[in-house]
Design a protein around this motif. Sequence first.
Motif, PDB file in Angstrom:
ATOM      1  N   THR A 162      -5.926  -2.686 -39.497  1.00  8.82           N
ATOM      2  CA  THR A 162      -4.521  -3.775 -39.628  1.00  8.82           C
ATOM      3  C   THR A 162      -4.094  -3.905 -38.237  1.00  8.82           C
ATOM      4  O   THR A 162      -3.929  -4.409 -37.863  1.00  8.82           O
ATOM      5  CB  THR A 162      -3.917  -3.097 -40.697  1.00  8.82           C
ATOM      6  N   TYR A 163      -4.167  -2.611 -37.525  1.00  9.58           N
ATOM      7  CA  TYR A 163      -3.670  -2.273 -36.107  1.00  9.58           C
ATOM      8  C   TYR A 163      -4.796  -2.768 -34.670  1.00  9.58           C
ATOM      9  O   TYR A 163      -5.084  -2.027 -34.047  1.00  9.58           O
ATOM     10  CB  TYR A 163      -2.557  -1.105 -36.096  1.00  9.58           C
ATOM     11  N   TRP A 164      -5.628  -4.035 -35.497  1.00 11.19           N
ATOM     12  CA  TRP A 164      -6.406  -4.074 -34.122  1.00 11.19           C
ATOM     13  C   TRP A 164      -6.819  -4.378 -32.602  1.00 11.19           C
ATOM     14  O   TRP A 164      -6.886  -4.100 -32.536  1.00 11.19           O
ATOM     15  CB  TRP A 164      -7.524  -5.564 -34.967  1.00 11.19           C
ATOM     16  N   TYR A 165      -5.354  -4.880 -33.232  1.00 10.46           N
ATOM     17  CA  TYR A 165      -5.087  -4.625 -31.107  1.00 10.46           C
ATOM     18  C   TYR A 165      -4.741  -3.489 -30.469  1.00 10.46           C
ATOM     19  O   TYR A 165      -4.679  -3.870 -29.128  1.00 10.46           O
ATOM     20  CB  TYR A 165      -3.312  -5.613 -31.014  1.00 10.46           C
ATOM     21  N   LEU A 166      -4.562  -2.375 -30.849  1.00  9.70           N
ATOM     22  CA  LEU A 166      -4.691  -1.177 -30.335  1.00  9.70           C
ATOM     23  C   LEU A 166      -5.613  -1.007 -29.728  1.00  9.70           C
ATOM     24  O   LEU A 166      -5.637  -0.393 -28.523  1.00  9.70           O
ATOM     25  CB  LEU A 166      -4.193  -0.231 -31.385  1.00  9.70           C
TER      26      LEU A 166
ATOM     27  N   CYS B  88      -9.009  -0.713 -24.776  1.00 11.07           N
ATOM     28  CA  CYS B  88      -9.825  -0.981 -23.998  1.00 11.07           C
ATOM     29  C   CYS B  88      -9.818  -1.623 -22.032  1.00 11.07           C
ATOM     30  O   CYS B  88     -10.384  -1.148 -21.565  1.00 11.07           O
ATOM     31  CB  CYS B  88     -11.026  -2.161 -24.656  1.00 11.07           C
TER      32      CYS B  88
ATOM     33  N   ALA C 103      -8.203  -3.199 -29.012  1.00  8.68           N
ATOM     34  CA  ALA C 103      -8.236  -4.269 -27.826  1.00  8.68           C
ATOM     35  C   ALA C 103      -7.618  -3.449 -26.620  1.00  8.68           C
ATOM     36  O   ALA C 103      -8.252  -3.518 -25.945  1.00  8.68           O
ATOM     37  CB  ALA C 103      -7.522  -5.142 -28.453  1.00  8.68           C
ATOM     38  N   LEU C 104      -6.376  -3.106 -26.816  1.00  6.87           N
ATOM     39  CA  LEU C 104      -5.484  -2.898 -25.831  1.00  6.87           C
ATOM     40  C   LEU C 104      -5.700  -1.101 -25.306  1.00  6.87           C
ATOM     41  O   LEU C 104      -5.746  -1.299 -23.845  1.00  6.87           O
ATOM     42  CB  LEU C 104      -3.480  -2.477 -25.779  1.00  6.87           C
TER      43      LEU C 104
END
Length: 282
Positions: free
Chosen positions: A252-256, A261, A258-259
């Motif tokens: 759900t918080y896929w951007y975490l 990385c 990504a950030l």
Amino acid sequence: MPKLANNPLFAALILCAISLLSMLVASLAVGVVLYSQGLEALTTPAAMRWVQAGTSVATFIIPVFVWRIFFPHFWAGGYSPKLLTARSLLLGLLLVAGAIPVALLLEYLNSLIPMPYWVDNLNAASQQVLVALLAQPGAAAFVANLLVIAILAALSEELFFRGTLQPLLHRAFGGHAAVWTTAVIFALVHMEFTAIIPRVFLGAVLGYLYLYTRSIWIPVLGHSLNNALAVVLARFSTTEELLAPDTTEILTYWYLPALGCVLLAVAYQQLRLAHAAKTGVE
């Protein structure tokens, strides 16, 4: 024998053998308590914490200092406060901050791998012990968990793995191989096979912190922060959530991740360049 005494792989083998022997002695002591006092003597959260603390000391701290008596020439050091700089500390914190959400994603991916029933049973048993510790109410229990899980466990494990074992393997195989070999051993020792991939990953992150800063205190701090975060989050979780954590929540918080990385890449590169500028070795 003099040749063996100067062989880093032999020294690493002796270190692991002393650790195993010390752990067996500690297990025997627990067995004696169980035999004399009964099972209920070690089923309270306070008793479990004492066992956890004693296990950390017996398995990781005592073996290192006993081993050092026989192999003082392999003592890696890394304990001087002079090795701590504001730059390395900041980059270390960024690396760990980036690693945590990536590790959560890896934990989800690890959960997709089918495991034999004995692994699931082992994981369930360890989860029940952990829940008994973390779910205990009260400020005193919370502080005690921070001391045992976030501070003592991190300090003892980093002393053993990154502070002693990794430098020995570094002498034998080189820096990168030592980091990953130590990380695999670190993950296997925890015997949490349903989360072995994120364990290896976090072990490697801590290994690179030591490799590029040469200070044991930065991986100790990173390890402590990771464990402390788990203790704090457990404080706001139900028993059911602790027993069966929802690994899909990170999607759900896929951007975490990504950030994470991005932070990992930037912090790792800066640590590597700083190390190369200081030592001339990448």
